[in-house]
Design a protein around this motif. Structure first.
Motif, PDB file in Angstrom:
ATOM      1  N   LEU A 267      -8.148   6.779  -4.489  1.00 29.13           N
ATOM      2  CA  LEU A 267      -7.041   5.837  -4.320  1.00 29.13           C
ATOM      3  C   LEU A 267      -6.801   5.510  -2.847  1.00 29.13           C
ATOM      4  N   ALA A 268      -6.911   6.501  -1.983  1.00 31.03           N
ATOM      5  CA  ALA A 268      -6.747   6.267  -0.548  1.00 31.03           C
ATOM      6  C   ALA A 268      -7.859   5.365  -0.019  1.00 31.03           C
ATOM      7  N   ALA A 269      -9.080   5.567  -0.492  1.00 31.64           N
ATOM      8  CA  ALA A 269     -10.200   4.726  -0.061  1.00 31.64           C
ATOM      9  C   ALA A 269      -9.978   3.273  -0.478  1.00 31.64           C
ATOM     10  N   VAL A 270      -9.501   3.063  -1.701  1.00 33.34           N
ATOM     11  CA  VAL A 270      -9.206   1.708  -2.162  1.00 33.34           C
ATOM     12  C   VAL A 270      -8.100   1.090  -1.304  1.00 33.34           C
ATOM     13  N   ALA A 271      -7.079   1.880  -0.966  1.00 32.96           N
ATOM     14  CA  ALA A 271      -5.984   1.370  -0.129  1.00 32.96           C
ATOM     15  C   ALA A 271      -6.500   0.951   1.247  1.00 32.96           C
ATOM     16  N   VAL A 272      -7.357   1.757   1.844  1.00 31.65           N
ATOM     17  CA  VAL A 272      -7.915   1.423   3.165  1.00 31.65           C
ATOM     18  C   VAL A 272      -8.763   0.156   3.071  1.00 31.65           C
TER      19      VAL A 272
ATOM     20  N   VAL B  49       0.826  -1.201   0.000  1.00 27.37           N
ATOM     21  CA  VAL B  49       0.000   0.000   0.000  1.00 27.37           C
ATOM     22  C   VAL B  49       0.867   1.261   0.000  1.00 27.37           C
ATOM     23  N   VAL B  50       1.894   1.295   0.829  1.00 27.47           N
ATOM     24  CA  VAL B  50       2.782   2.466   0.871  1.00 27.47           C
ATOM     25  C   VAL B  50       3.497   2.640  -0.466  1.00 27.47           C
ATOM     26  N   HIS B  51       4.027   1.554  -0.995  1.00 23.48           N
ATOM     27  CA  HIS B  51       4.748   1.589  -2.270  1.00 23.48           C
ATOM     28  C   HIS B  51       3.832   2.072  -3.395  1.00 23.48           C
ATOM     29  N   ALA B  52       2.632   1.525  -3.438  1.00 25.57           N
ATOM     30  CA  ALA B  52       1.678   1.916  -4.483  1.00 25.57           C
ATOM     31  C   ALA B  52       1.225   3.355  -4.295  1.00 25.57           C
ATOM     32  N   TRP B  53       1.000   3.777  -3.063  1.00 23.12           N
ATOM     33  CA  TRP B  53       0.550   5.148  -2.820  1.00 23.12           C
ATOM     34  C   TRP B  53       1.584   6.157  -3.326  1.00 23.12           C
ATOM     35  N   ILE B  54       2.840   5.933  -3.020  1.00 18.19           N
ATOM     36  CA  ILE B  54       3.879   6.860  -3.463  1.00 18.19           C
ATOM     37  C   ILE B  54       3.969   6.880  -4.986  1.00 18.19           C
ATOM     38  N   GLY B  55       3.929   5.706  -5.592  1.00 17.26           N
ATOM     39  CA  GLY B  55       3.988   5.644  -7.050  1.00 17.26           C
ATOM     40  C   GLY B  55       2.786   6.283  -7.712  1.00 17.26           C
ATOM     41  N   LEU B  56       1.601   5.984  -7.214  1.00 15.40           N
ATOM     42  CA  LEU B  56       0.394   6.565  -7.803  1.00 15.40           C
ATOM     43  C   LEU B  56       0.308   8.056  -7.544  1.00 15.40           C
ATOM     44  N   TRP B  57       0.738   8.501  -6.368  1.00 10.99           N
ATOM     45  CA  TRP B  57       0.761   9.933  -6.084  1.00 10.99           C
ATOM     46  C   TRP B  57       1.670  10.650  -7.076  1.00 10.99           C
ATOM     47  N   SER B  58       2.815  10.055  -7.349  1.00 10.18           N
ATOM     48  CA  SER B  58       3.742  10.661  -8.316  1.00 10.18           C
ATOM     49  C   SER B  58       3.113  10.749  -9.702  1.00 10.18           C
ATOM     50  N   VAL B  59       2.461   9.695 -10.122  1.00 11.96           N
ATOM     51  CA  VAL B  59       1.825   9.686 -11.444  1.00 11.96           C
ATOM     52  C   VAL B  59       0.685  10.695 -11.500  1.00 11.96           C
ATOM     53  N   VAL B  60      -0.142  10.715 -10.462  1.00  5.68           N
ATOM     54  CA  VAL B  60      -1.277  11.641 -10.450  1.00  5.68           C
ATOM     55  C   VAL B  60      -0.799  13.090 -10.476  1.00  5.68           C
ATOM     56  N   THR B  61       0.205  13.404  -9.669  1.00  2.75           N
ATOM     57  CA  THR B  61       0.680  14.788  -9.655  1.00  2.75           C
ATOM     58  C   THR B  61       1.411  15.159 -10.932  1.00  2.75           C
ATOM     59  N   ASP B  62       1.981  14.180 -11.622  1.00  2.95           N
ATOM     60  CA  ASP B  62       2.640  14.472 -12.892  1.00  2.95           C
ATOM     61  C   ASP B  62       1.642  14.690 -14.018  1.00  2.95           C
TER      62      ASP B  62
END
Length: 122
Positions: free
Chosen positions: A104-109, A69-82
């Protein structure tokens, strides 16, 4: 300029470090599971159930889930902000980016709660 308000580590250095640490946890878990599958003499429901009945395997699995979840959150956050930036969409990008991040956070939870339920039957 995009601010790191929703970044996991609040800085690029910590995000980079978190991704590397979680990647090591995930590769160790993958090697463990693959090794168990290939080195088990009698691989079936009984051996799989016995493996996951041990508390340390459940804890290791939970750590692997949280690492995912942490790994995916950081990667997806980077993609979304880019890809969802103010330059691309005008002033509406901040709202869209926030909606995507909340989803994305809701799916992670949901995945974490589901994983805990699977591991401990809570």
């Amino acid at each position: 300029m995009v601010r790191t308000v929703t970044s996991f580590g609040r800085s690029g250095t910590f995000d980079w470090l978190y991704q590397r640490v979680t990647a090591v946890v995930l590769i160790a878990y993958t090697f463990f599971i693959v090794g168990f599958i290939f080195l088990s003499d009698d691989f079936g429901y009984e051996s799989w159930s016995a493996l996951f009945a041990q508390p340390w395997v459940r804890i290791f699995s939970l750590v692997a889930l949280l690492s995912t979840v942490v790994h995916a959150w950081i990667g997806l956050w980077s993609v979304v902000t880019d890809y969802i930036t103010n330059r691309m969409m005008g002033g509406k990008a901040t709202v869209l980016r926030l909606i995507v991040e909340v989803l994305l956070a809701a799916v992670a939870v949901i995945y974490v709660v589901w994983g805990v339920e699977i591991l401990w039957g809570v």
